[in-house]
Design an enzyme around this catalytic site. Structure first.
Site, PDB file in Angstrom:
ATOM      1  N   ARG A 245     113.449   8.779 -18.966  1.00 29.09           N
ATOM      2  CA  ARG A 245     114.696   9.175 -18.323  1.00 29.09           C
ATOM      3  C   ARG A 245     115.808   9.017 -19.352  1.00 29.09           C
ATOM      4  NH1 ARG A 245     112.209  11.519 -15.188  1.00 29.09           N
ATOM      5  NH2 ARG A 245     111.958  11.182 -12.951  1.00 29.09           N
ATOM      6  N   GLU A 274     121.890  15.074 -17.113  1.00 26.84           N
ATOM      7  CA  GLU A 274     121.270  16.398 -17.070  1.00 26.84           C
ATOM      8  C   GLU A 274     121.904  17.283 -16.002  1.00 26.84           C
ATOM      9  OE1 GLU A 274     117.070  15.822 -16.578  1.00 26.84           O
ATOM     10  OE2 GLU A 274     116.940  14.577 -18.369  1.00 26.84           O
ATOM     11  N   HIS A 292     114.180  18.922 -20.322  1.00 29.26           N
ATOM     12  CA  HIS A 292     113.357  18.204 -19.334  1.00 29.26           C
ATOM     13  C   HIS A 292     112.182  19.074 -18.859  1.00 29.26           C
ATOM     14  CE1 HIS A 292     113.441  14.854 -16.068  1.00 29.26           C
ATOM     15  NE2 HIS A 292     112.202  15.239 -16.336  1.00 29.26           N
TER      16      HIS A 292
END
Ligand code: 8YV
Length: 330
Positions: A245, A274, A292
């Protein structure tokens, strides 16, 4: 059925069926399976609050696709909520304590993405060590013809790769690393008693590592685990890979360390805010950046979607789930 979701309506009306709130976007396959069992409600992010004021009391099931924050206040809008199914292994955007306090079961999708995310970590490590992204840009810019061969890169064989977090995906990465001739070590909360050297102290592991691969859960416990001190310990030749993360890494400290050469390079699939990626990171030459996509193949996302739906269907059938999160298994 008396209506359908897209044209302004939030629920596909199915009388007598349990109501399922969708946060995020379902694949067609997930939607088809869920619609057979539930009244599927898909308010847009902008309409969700108004929808919950009007319909929240009727919602018993929810599914999260993506990383919207599901906290206690959100759950309070659905007093009859019984289960939240998370599409993804990481569930840091769901407040599990709040869910448990409200009698809500939380499920996730472990195992089905181990290989894909481990492959992504290996590809990022190799891309960073071998300068593949920079080399491709070198070719495209015409410099191969005008300036000759691209600069030499580094071999990972003989390097020490320190894995931060040694759960299912961390162990899959270690297994895949065996064919690259790295010396693999790990840091986790406890010694797993497996055939790799364990470091209780992360700084100590960073000092002996050439590569640090971060694959620990997100959330408050691991926030900024990789800070300026760890980056300095990894050093000017060090490679930082993050497939966990964005919050696990102090992004501002990372930018400074990459700018001033305290850290060699970084290869990142995840970011703190993000989908925003800081301009300073994008401007750097010693980074490889992905949006991602660690688990983002057709095959793996289908397996994740199937498991996320199976959890809801099984819960509806007998009140149990296939893969509850560990906190809900106690
Ligand atoms: C998911 C992920 O695909 O599973 C996870 O925890 O980070 C990703 O691989 C993503 O969370 C889907 O929203």
């Amino acid at each position: 059925m008396t209506g359908s979701a897209p044209s302004g309506k939030s629920c596909v009306r199915m009388t007598d069926r349990s109501k399922l709130l969708v946060v995020g976007a379902l694949t067609q396959r997930m939607e088809t399976r869920l619609t057979e069992m539930f009244e599927v409600c898909t308010p847009s992010a902008e309409d969700r609050d108004a929808f919950l004021v009007a319909e929240g009391a009727g919602i018993s099931h929810a599914i999260l696709v993506g990383h919207a924050l599901l906290d206690g206040a959100f759950m309070d809008q659905m007093p009859n909520l019984k289960i939240i199914s998370n599409f993804g292994v990481g569930y840091d955007s769901i407040d599990v304590e709040a869910a448990i306090a409200r009698g809500v079961l939380v499920t996730h999708t472990p195992n089905v993405l181990n290989d894909e995310v481990a492959n992504t970590a290996i590809m990022l490590m190799l891309a960073a060590a071998r300068n593949f992204v920079q080399d491709e840009a070198y070719l495209r810019s015409g410099k191969w013809e005008t300036e000759g061969s691209a600069p030499l890169s580094r071999s990972v064989a003989g390097m020490t790769a320190g894995i931060v977090g040694f759960g299912r995906i961390g162990q899959a990465i270690a297994e895949k690393l065996t064919v690259f001739g790295t010396n693999t070590v790990y840091h986790a909360r406890s010694d797993k008693g497996v055939g790799y050297k364990y470091y209780a102290d992360l700084t100590e592991m960073a000092q002996v590592s050439d590569i640090l691969i971060v694959i620990t859960p997100g959330g408050p416990e691991t926030r900024h685990l990789i800070n300026a001190e760890i980056m300095a310990a990894l050093g000017p030749q060090g490679i930082l890979v993050n497939v966990a993360r964005g919050t696990c890494v102090d992004e501002q400290a990372l930018i400074r360390a990459l700018q001033d050469g305290t850290l060699g390079s970084a290869a990142l699939d995840v970011f703190e805010k993000e989908p925003h990626v800081p301009d300073e990171l994008i401007a750097l030459g010693n980074v490889t950046l992905l949006p991602h996509v660690g688990s983002a193949t057709v095959e793996t996302r289908q397996a994740m979607g199937d498991l996320a739906v199976d959890n809801l269907l099984q819960f509806q059938a007998d009140g149990t789930a296939v893969t509850p999160v560990p906190e809900c298994q106690r």
